[in-house]
Design an enzyme around this catalytic site. Structure first.
Site, PDB file in Angstrom:
ATOM      1  CG  PHE A 143      -1.941   1.107   1.166  1.00 48.76           C
ATOM      2  CD1 PHE A 143      -3.091   0.973   0.398  1.00 48.76           C
ATOM      3  CD2 PHE A 143      -1.727   2.307   1.821  1.00 48.76           C
ATOM      4  CE1 PHE A 143      -4.017   2.001   0.313  1.00 48.76           C
ATOM      5  CE2 PHE A 143      -2.643   3.343   1.742  1.00 48.76           C
ATOM      6  CZ  PHE A 143      -3.792   3.192   0.985  1.00 48.76           C
ATOM      7  CE1 TYR A 203      -8.619   2.297   7.588  1.00 49.76           C
ATOM      8  CE2 TYR A 203      -7.823   3.674   9.382  1.00 49.76           C
ATOM      9  CZ  TYR A 203      -7.709   3.224   8.084  1.00 49.76           C
ATOM     10  OH  TYR A 203      -6.692   3.684   7.281  1.00 49.76           O
ATOM     11  CE  LYS A 204      -6.739  -1.292   6.037  1.00 49.28           C
ATOM     12  NZ  LYS A 204      -7.437  -0.568   4.969  1.00 49.28           N
ATOM     13  CG  ASP A 257       1.284  -2.339   7.042  1.00 42.55           C
ATOM     14  OD1 ASP A 257       0.227  -2.717   7.569  1.00 42.55           O
ATOM     15  OD2 ASP A 257       1.350  -1.336   6.309  1.00 42.55           O
ATOM     16  NE  ARG A 286      -9.424  -4.327  -1.338  1.00 43.44           N
ATOM     17  CZ  ARG A 286      -8.919  -3.514  -0.396  1.00 43.44           C
ATOM     18  NH1 ARG A 286      -7.634  -3.574  -0.100  1.00 43.44           N
ATOM     19  NH2 ARG A 286      -9.681  -2.634   0.206  1.00 43.44           N
TER      20      ARG A 286
END
Lengths: 414, 414
Positions: B127, B224-225, B199, B373
């Site tokens: 990312f 927040y995922k 990460d 995705r």
């Protein structure tokens, strides 16, 4: 000047042009809250925005709210709103991260504009995080050093030699409430070839700030004091238009990229204020702030300032008259032109005195080693609140109830 | 293996040991939400905690809530809770700031542990914010450089020469869902004398993570995922106990000081994980996260992993059977051991196809240039949701409704 009596003080409230704003806040009827310079009071608008964001947007549109509810643009939208309160034309303020993180960004950017110079000047009387972050910035710049004003009596003006790259200075001192002349000091800093980074934590929303007119280079500030954004609501950072092309800051996260959704491998900073963003922001806290900022529409900052000075001036006069000989010593400037929106008194037993005040519903705070600090947020305080605070302080000091042993120990957070 | 029919799939849900957890979430009955790897779904507990913090604490005790409601200790309290989900013993994780800011801290700390070495290795397929922040860190360290794995086919293992100080690596790739073997790669990085920064954005809460057992040095991740903390809820950072004495990070704000309330002029970092804090945190967002984390009590991560693989495996099988010849190509690992909790398919018209899916209530996302995705959050998704997603994808691809012109243009945030 004779001291006003209760009737005269009530008349001041009746004539207060900002009195209608008190209704926007959720206030306890039993308390006088003089800690709005630490954590502002919630507005109904903030609570409503928060609910809307949490329930209808997060709980409704979910991921789509990044677009449909404008989440992604909140830092810019709220930055421009705050800009309107601190004399910054649009496109120069962004709401993001914390004050500490923003000091890091702004000071790095400032140092980068003066590559041949190695000194950062800051105030020894600053709120400590400013100094700690300045140490952190200096630690990443070879040869750089931090010098503190006030240690040996030297003023910032005395210290402005040819090695000074950046000056980190508070508009209003967090403890004494002393107000700096931003335009004059910025001009002195510029004349010495340095860059000015202003900390507005205790002036934004408390009094008129004119960043553009003063020629400020960078500024930071928090939103949970006089802007009432809620506990730990995101901070702001200002970078003057003229620096935005050149200014670099190393917290180069994706929200500061020129094209954040192109998912490019290399970093290219946004040419504008977005470059001072880093990562994904706490939207729920940001939305409470959005609500809090909505109540500022139409507030004249000159009127706000006049009320603020009326409140703090009245408090000084009432306390000095009622509490003469009781061990208090004014630590804030008596001169209106040099005073922010707070009043500090020194007292040998400041900690237990403040605890006794709080127990009686007058909420101020204590600053080590011996300061009683009272903040006067002009949007929601009344002149009669000032009277009650002064009366209660007199009662506490005369009654010596502050010697109660339950007020002897300090809590962790003061 | 024969493809299960609807009855068989419903039986899987009936036997799902995590099925009761779905009730903890506020889900739209009309949608299948496969974007929990971007923004997790709100829990009732998160909404309740948020209301309590905003209404009763901020709106009640105001400034006193920093002590009385435990606000100041939330970063440590929530850090330890997350630690329990990622294999970190207490005292090594703190919740604060954003993933980007935490990468900056962790990578600086890592580089500081290897002062003679100058290279940071990161993945070109990361990312992007990881790479952008690595650039920022490198920009503050004289002579340092960033080298990207994957550019010319070189693997991280190939690149581990004697100049590599730190490797910043994703546990699960944000796009393909490829899962790295943390213990094996950490051992290789250590054998080369370098420090591993993991990460965990796409693995924390999605599958078992064993930081301590793998010997990881530092880690970061978002909340927040799969942790469902709410939009932009604060991130976390892990520093192994063995590094806490020596590790330095330059975002040296007051919350990381050994004695934050002593208001000392000089910075002295806390000897423990608190040193990875910086400034005042967004308490409202933090409290939503606290509520979200409460539902993890008693969740067995092995059971979670088994369900996650059942969901993603079923999706791959159903889609490949139903959509054969329709232009889809699996981009995620087929091997369970190498796959996180998401499935990616390549399609020439991925953007309009995803928009057509969303219009039909199947919410996944698009990643440029041509990836569909789908994230499978095992706490709240059912096997029948997987069936509906596969059926809808078949319907969209066969009907070619995705050629509808309203799906042609891309929105700003995807």
């Amino acid at each position: 000047m004779t001291l006003p009596d209760r009737a005269a003080i009530e008349a001041m409230d009746a004539q207060d042009p900002l009195r209608h704003l008190r209704d926007a806040f959720i206030l306890s009827p039993d308390e006088v809250y003089l800690d709005g310079n630490s954590l502002g009071v919630p507005t109904r608008a903030a609570q409503e925005e928060l609910l809307r964001a949490a329930r209808d947007e997060w709980g409704g549109e979910l991921i789509r709210s990044w677009n449909s509810a404008g989440w992604f643009d909140l830092p810019i939208e709220l930055g421009d709103r705050i800009g309107g309160l601190i004399g910054a034309a649009p496109g120069q303020v962004v709401v993001a991260d914390t004050t500490s993180v923003n000091i890091y960004k702004a000071l790095h950017a400032a140092m980068g504009l003066r590559p041949g110079r190695k000194t950062v000047v800051a105030e020894s009387g600053s709120f400590p995080t400013d100094l700690y972050i300045a140490e952190g910035v200096v630690s990443t710049l070879p040869g750089a050093r931090l010098q503190l004003e006030g240690v040996d009596g030297a003023t910032i003006e005395d210290m402005l030699d040819a090695d000074v790259a950046a000056v980190l200075v508070n508009h209003v001192n967090y403890k004494t409430g002393e107000l700096r002349d931003m335009a004059a000091l910025t001009a002195r800093i510029h004349a010495a070839g340095a860059v000015a980074v202003w900390d507005l934590c205790h002036s934004a929303g408390a009094l008129p700030v004119e960043l553009d007119a003063a020629g400020a280079d960078f500024a930071v500030g928090c939103t949970y004091k006089y802007l009432n954004g809620g506990p730990g609501s995101p901070a702001f950072v200002y970078a003057a238009h003229r620096h935005q092309g050149q200014a670099r800051q190393p917290l180069s996260g994706w929200w500061g990229h020129a094209r954040p959704f192109a998912f490019e491998t290399g970093y290219e900073g946004d040419p504008g204020i977005r470059r001072f963003q880093c990562g994904t922001q706490p939207i729920l806290s940001m939305r409470a702030l959005k609500g809090a900022l909505s109540i500022w529409d139409g507030v004249d900052m000159a009127v706000l300032r006049a009320k603020s000075l009326a409140l703090t001036g009245l408090f000084i006069r009432l306390v000095e008259a009622r509490c003469a000989g009781l061990g208090l010593e004014l630590e804030s400037p008596r001169d209106d032109a040099q005073r922010g929106s707070q009043v500090a008194f020194r007292h040998d037993h400041a900690w237990p005195v403040m605890q006794a005040l709080i127990a009686r519903g007058v909420i101020g705070d204590f600053r080590a080693p011996s300061t009683l600090r009272f903040g006067f947020a002009p949007l929601y305080l009344r002149h009669v609140d000032v009277l009650r605070a002064a009366e209660t302080l007199e009662e506490v000091l005369k009654g010596e109830s502050w010697t109660d042993p339950r007020f002897a120990a300090r809590a962790a957070v003061t």
